[in-house]
Design an enzyme around this catalytic site. Structure first.
Site, PDB file in Angstrom:
ATOM      1  N   ASP A 232      -1.724  -3.130   7.222  1.00 61.33           N
ATOM      2  CA  ASP A 232      -2.012  -3.052   5.796  1.00 61.33           C
ATOM      3  C   ASP A 232      -3.375  -3.701   5.579  1.00 61.33           C
ATOM      4  O   ASP A 232      -3.905  -4.408   6.443  1.00 61.33           O
ATOM      5  CB  ASP A 232      -0.916  -3.753   4.992  1.00 61.33           C
ATOM      6  N   TRP A 233      -3.946  -3.493   4.413  1.00 63.40           N
ATOM      7  CA  TRP A 233      -5.318  -3.932   4.159  1.00 63.40           C
ATOM      8  C   TRP A 233      -5.392  -5.456   4.181  1.00 63.40           C
ATOM      9  O   TRP A 233      -4.723  -6.133   3.413  1.00 63.40           O
ATOM     10  CB  TRP A 233      -5.799  -3.353   2.844  1.00 63.40           C
TER      11      TRP A 233
END
Length: 838
Positions: A232-233
């Site tokens: 995920d970011w």
């Protein structure tokens, strides 16, 4: 890194791995920028674009981006219980990706809603893992049929926002397998998404993005996963540990934990060259597959009539008719003389939740607009807001303000220097269509991480009286009206939920305005590094953000009184209340289930004078509907319904569409009744999943807890009769007849119950193990067959670490909801078997 490549030609992965330098291979293992993988121009390897989100494709910009189709939220899609329709929805997502130049879609979300309070609960499908997996698989198959890659997320148990990057989710192996991993397992087996995104959180003591047990042992070896694993970011927390565990791609770029750090890890033998090659191979395979998608070379739009028709069907079919005790619905337009349209959600087009799910829609239809579109001439309409329900003061729209040059909107100018520097040079300029800006992913080579911006507009006051202004920022900001400081959100800052929990509270001020008078508005803003706030467990997306709001102050008691008078006058009252993306969003969880007090008072007051009022509620997850829910006679629930929200609601109200939605979530009576009431939110970095496998209806049935509306519930304007139920070792079959007067669709739900007297382990009272949706004309009968699979009777044996199908007799039940079982049979398993893998 080189320039982002356009679409490349074919390339030979083995040749690249034999001839590329270590630095070139390392460059592949992190994003080039916020939305692209890194290219290798020397080997003709292009950059691949990825894009959010679960109910639409935003493109590459949170800020000033292109408009997009917005589908209903995950719970809304799940409420259709229609796998064929979700396939079509996935096709639309894929087509939107192609138009936006995106090869890879960052969706869907399949984490289970443990609690109604979870900020991203609306993104996921259902509280039941089997339903979630099957519906997600259909969505994925549709999207990938267009050539784009789907990214199933967030692996796994990413079901709360509180301290999401640091919280340790502690649970039994059985709960992990049967509830939180099962949706991934089913969707991967049935649809083979091309990528998996890891979660932010830890599970049982280790971040999943660096867990060799979860990524290599379970996902790759046990399940045989061959696709890409991306973070995920900003959800990569280590170099060697994450690489060795199996995390292929760090996102976004530029890299923070690979690059030179990975060079050092290889030199020090913390990461082997064979591991580097394995990760590079997986990324290259991903790029090779993604590059086959025929994407647009520019971010474009595709707002076609067929897309609108599909979105309208999705919106209408997602709506759940919860009550229709007096048979008031569908409304008879020919007999309608006057209608009171009341409530804060009536003119609000709550088309999506907040965070990664948010986007700029092609258009949005509010419930008010949708109803007005279908009312014949001559019907008297009385509209009253009745109460305010916003969390943040509503933004200014382009139609309400103009730039200093006279254009609709607000002018935003970027600078290297603060306002104290005279004769600053404008580095970049844009026109905002609304008074908010999110700058993660925004970049300009002339700007450092700390930069400045002025947002300016002219406002002609729409009325005389007090107006409330609000300013929330990630960074710092001050509001000036006619050069007078009104709000200082720079000198002293207080932490709030704005911008994924990274920003400030909304600071407010009240200003008296005179109708028709022109006022000059200016916000002096500085980017994220100027923030004085520091919060643990919150993702640092960078850039900065701001939101300016303005609303005319209202007297709450007077507003309710006006709504009551409207309800008294009208033949029919439709009352629209609920939540919006201010309430349900990535970045924070709700602290309670309640509506704003004024809204709850509004509902009670209107129902007191108009007991036959139609209640239209809207949210992505349940909220408190007591005490009035027991008294209301007609109640339908809409979700965050996408572009066509209002038209879908109107279609159901007026009988254009016969409602067929069923709840994918139990609606509890109180937050205190929910399975996670004592176990939600991080306490000193940990949350214990004390409910175990008893999530949603499984819990309520096990402890004999009443709910307001049960899982799977939903009414129709017609009726259905079930008959001729038969069970064999492969499937359950029955006949379903439309016994009413209008065409309609029914969702047949199949539940399995183990024999508590012979089962070797505690089991739920019953578990959903199949469903089918059928559409029938009046009097029509069809045969429905629901197949069994290896999960039908299985449980996870955490002692033997295998799935076990235990011999014995199992009750097989079919019905129209979890609490309305109509027919029963018996399935006999003659011998105990075990298995593992997909």
């Amino acid at each position: 890194m080189g320039e982002i490549s356009p679409r490349g030609g074919d390339f030979d992965i083995d040749y690249i791995l034999e001839n590329a330098s270590s630095l070139e291979k390392i460059s592949l293992l992190a994003g080039h920028d916020f939305w692209h993988t890194a290219p290798l121009p020397r080997f003709n390897v292009p950059s691949v674009r990825v894009s959010d989100g679960p109910n639409g494709v935003r493109g590459t910009k949170f800020f000033d981006g292109v408009r997009a189709a917005c589908l209903p939220c995950g719970t809304g899609l799940a409420a259709t219980w229609d796998q064929s329709l979700l396939f079509d929805a996935g096709v639309l997502i894929g087509q939107e990706c192609l138009a936006k130049g995106a090869h890879c879609w960052l969706g869907p979300t399949v984490c289970i809603q443990r609690s109604p309070l979870g900020g991203r609960g609306f993104e996921s499908f259902a509280e039941d893992p089997y339903a979630t997996g099957k519906l997600a698989a259909a969505y994925i198959r549709g999207a990938q049929s267009t050539g784009v890659i789907s990214t199933i997320k967030h692996f796994a148990a990413n079901d709360q926002e509180h301290e999401r990057i640091s919280v340790n989710a502690v649970m039994s192996e059985r709960a992990l397998r049967e509830v939180h991993l099962l949706p991934f397992q089913i969707a991967i087996a049935d649809a083979a998404p091309g990528a998996v995104m890891t979660c932010y959180n830890k599970i049982n003591g280790q971040h999943v993005s660096e867990s060799k047990e979860m990524l290599d042992g379970l996902l790759r070896k046990e399940w045989g996963w061959k696709g890409l694993i991306m973070s995920d970011w900003f959800g990569t927390y280590s170099t060697a540990e994450a690489l060795n565990a199996g995390l292929d791609l760090e996102m976004p770029g530029p890299t923070r934990l690979r690059g030179p750090l990975l060079e050092l890890a290889i030199s020090s033998r913390k990461v082997s060259r064979s591991t580097l090659d394995e990760r590079a191979r997986t990324v290259l395979e991903f790029v090779k597959r993604a590059n086959k998608a025929e994407v647009s070379t520019v971010e474009s739009t595709r707002d076609f009539p067929e897309d609108r028709r599909l979105n309208r069907k999705l919106a209408a079919d997602s709506i759940v008719l919860l009550k229709n005790e007096s048979g008031l619905l569908p409304l008879n337009l020919k007999a309608l003389k006057s209608a009171a349209l009341i409530g804060p959600n009536m003119k609000t087009a709550a088309f999506c939740g907040g965070g990664s799910a948010s986007l700029q829609p092609y258009y949005s239809i509010s419930p008010y607009q949708g109803i007005m579109n279908q009312l014949p001439p001559g019907v008297e309409i009385i509209y009253e807001t009745g109460a305010s329900s916003y969390v943040f003061i509503p933004e200014l729209e382009a139609s309400e303000v103009r730039t200093p040059e006279g254009q609709p909107g607000l002018r935003m100018r970027f600078y290297r220097e603060p306002p104290s520097v005279k004769e600053r040079r404008v580095v970049e300029e844009t026109i905002l269509q609304e008074s908010s800006w999110q700058l993660m992913g925004f970049s300009n080579p002339q700007l450092d991480r700390l930069f400045y911006a002025d947002i300016e507009a002219e406002l002609i006051a729409p009325a005389t009286g007090p107006f409330e202004f609000g300013l929330a920022v990630y960074g710092s900001g001050s509001l000036f009206i006619d050069d007078q400081l009104i709000i200082d959100n720079t000198t002293v800052q207080r932490g709030g939920n704005f911008f994924f929990g990274k920003g400030t509270r909304e600071e407010k001020a009240t200003v008296d305005l005179v109708k028709g008078q022109l006022y000059k508005i200016r916000v002096e803003f500085a980017s994220g590094p100027s923030s004085k706030l520091m919060k643990p467990g919150v993702v640092n997306f960078g850039g900065g953000a701001g939101r300016l709001g303005m609303v005319q102050a209202i007297d709450p008691e007077l507003a309710i009184a006006r709504a009551v008078e409207a309800a008294k006058r009208a033949d029919v009252t439709i009352l629209g209340v609920g939540l919006t993306r201010d309430h349900e969003s990535e970045g924070f969880d709700r602290s309670h289930m309640d509506l704003p007090p004024a809204v709850a008072s509004l509902v009670t007051a209107v129902l007191d004078v108009a007991p036959d009022a139609i209640l239209m509620t809207q949210s992505g997850t349940p909220f408190n509907m007591l005490p009035w829910a027991d008294n209301v006679k007609t109640h339908l629930h809409a979700w965050f319904g996408g572009n066509e929200l209002g038209n879908g609601i109107a279609d159901v109200l007026f009988g254009v569409v016969n409602p067929s939605g069923k709840l994918p979530l139990s609606f509890p009576r109180r937050i205190e009744d929910t399975p996670t009431y004592l176990n939600f939110g991080s306490e000193r970095g940990q949350v214990t999943y004390g409910e175990g496998i008893y999530v949603g209806y499984r819990y309520y049935e096990k402890v004999l807890r009443d709910v307001l509306y049960p899982f799977g519930h939903g009414l129709s304007y017609t009726s259905f009769a079930y008959s001729d139920f038969a069970v064999d070792t492969a499937s359950a079959t029955l006949n379903v007849r439309n016994s009413g007067d209008v065409a309609g669709a029914e969702v047949v739900q199949l539940y399995i119950a183990a024999d508590a007297t012979t089962s070797s382990i505690a089991r739920p009272v019953k578990e959903l193990k199949g469903f089918a949706k059928v559409t029938l004309q009046p009097g029509e009968t069809c045969s429905v067959s629901i197949p069994f699979d290896r999960f039908t009777t299985a449980f996870w044996d955490q002692e033997a670490h295998v799935w076990t199908c235990e011999k014995g007799q199992y009750r097989v039940m079919v019905g129209s909801s979890s609490q309305n079982i109509l027919l029963e049979g018996v399935l006999e398993i003659k011998e105990t078997t075990t298995w593992s893998g997909l």
